[in-house]
Scaffold this motif. Structure first.
Motif, PDB file in Angstrom:
ATOM      1  N   ALA A  37      -8.678  -6.142  -4.963  1.00 58.69           N
ATOM      2  CA  ALA A  37      -7.984  -7.067  -4.510  1.00 58.69           C
ATOM      3  C   ALA A  37      -6.713  -6.740  -4.058  1.00 58.69           C
ATOM      4  N   PRO A  38      -6.361  -7.265  -2.862  1.00 57.67           N
ATOM      5  CA  PRO A  38      -4.946  -6.957  -2.570  1.00 57.67           C
ATOM      6  C   PRO A  38      -3.818  -7.122  -3.326  1.00 57.67           C
ATOM      7  N   ALA A  39      -2.644  -6.586  -3.480  1.00 53.17           N
ATOM      8  CA  ALA A  39      -1.626  -6.860  -4.407  1.00 53.17           C
ATOM      9  C   ALA A  39      -0.713  -7.645  -3.963  1.00 53.17           C
ATOM     10  N   PHE A  40      -0.526  -7.849  -2.661  1.00 54.77           N
ATOM     11  CA  PHE A  40       0.468  -8.565  -2.017  1.00 54.77           C
ATOM     12  C   PHE A  40      -0.274  -9.784  -0.804  1.00 54.77           C
ATOM     13  N   ALA A  41       0.456 -10.772  -1.025  1.00 55.08           N
ATOM     14  CA  ALA A  41      -0.157 -11.939   0.018  1.00 55.08           C
ATOM     15  C   ALA A  41       0.520 -11.443   1.621  1.00 55.08           C
ATOM     16  N   ALA A  66      -2.688  -3.014   5.503  1.00 60.01           N
ATOM     17  CA  ALA A  66      -4.023  -2.814   4.961  1.00 60.01           C
ATOM     18  C   ALA A  66      -3.750  -2.653   3.488  1.00 60.01           C
ATOM     19  N   ASP A  67      -3.343  -1.604   3.117  1.00 57.49           N
ATOM     20  CA  ASP A  67      -3.184  -1.139   1.956  1.00 57.49           C
ATOM     21  C   ASP A  67      -2.451  -2.320   1.005  1.00 57.49           C
ATOM     22  N   ALA A  68      -1.581  -2.822   1.082  1.00 59.58           N
ATOM     23  CA  ALA A  68      -0.880  -3.918   0.471  1.00 59.58           C
ATOM     24  C   ALA A  68      -1.627  -5.210   0.419  1.00 59.58           C
TER      25      ALA A  68
END
Length: 136
Positions: A70-74, A49-51
């Motif tokens: 915005a999430p840092a990772f897809a 959830a964090d990433a």
């Protein structure tokens, strides 16, 4: 585990087992199996959830709604390579150590990233459960 080595950076999924064994050897298990299982499930979900941003609403105390981040990772470019759950200074405190890999929005792939998620044990509806701590 004498003579054990971590997989080299970029090894991919094939190296994840060596990373898991290394974590387990470095920190021997010290939690009941059910507690460890619960902590690993929640710890992995929190990291995901964090990433990636997926599932943050599940933990409003951990991920406050103050502004959209915005999430840092897809999601498709994120994986947890290894994880263990251990006590953290007492029977009602625990930490989940996670090693993970991902490609950020800029296209940079990095593996062997390390994140720790901390928990306290509480009684909810008459049953003990592990509560994730915010800001960890």
């Amino acid at each position: 585990m004498p003579g054990a080595a971590l997989a080299p950076h970029g090894e991919g999924v094939a190296g994840d087992r060596a990373i898991q064994r290394s974590l387990e050897a470095a920190w021997p298990a010290d939690l009941p199996t059910d507690d460890e299982r619960e902590l690993l499930i929640v710890g992995r979900a929190l990291l995901r959830a964090d990433a990636t941003g997926a599932g943050r609403a599940t933990w409003p105390g951990v991920f406050p709604r103050s502004g959209v981040v915005a999430p840092a990772f897809a999601t498709a470019r994120f994986r947890i390579q290894a994880a263990i759950a251990r006590r953290d200074g007492g029977p009602n405190r625990a930490v989940v150590h996670l090693v993970w890999a991902g490609m950020d929005r800029g296209g940079t792939f990095t593996d062997l990233r390390i994140t720790d998620r901390f928990f306290t044990r509480a009684i909810k509806k008459g049953a003990p459960t592990w509560i994730p701590q915010p800001g960890t």
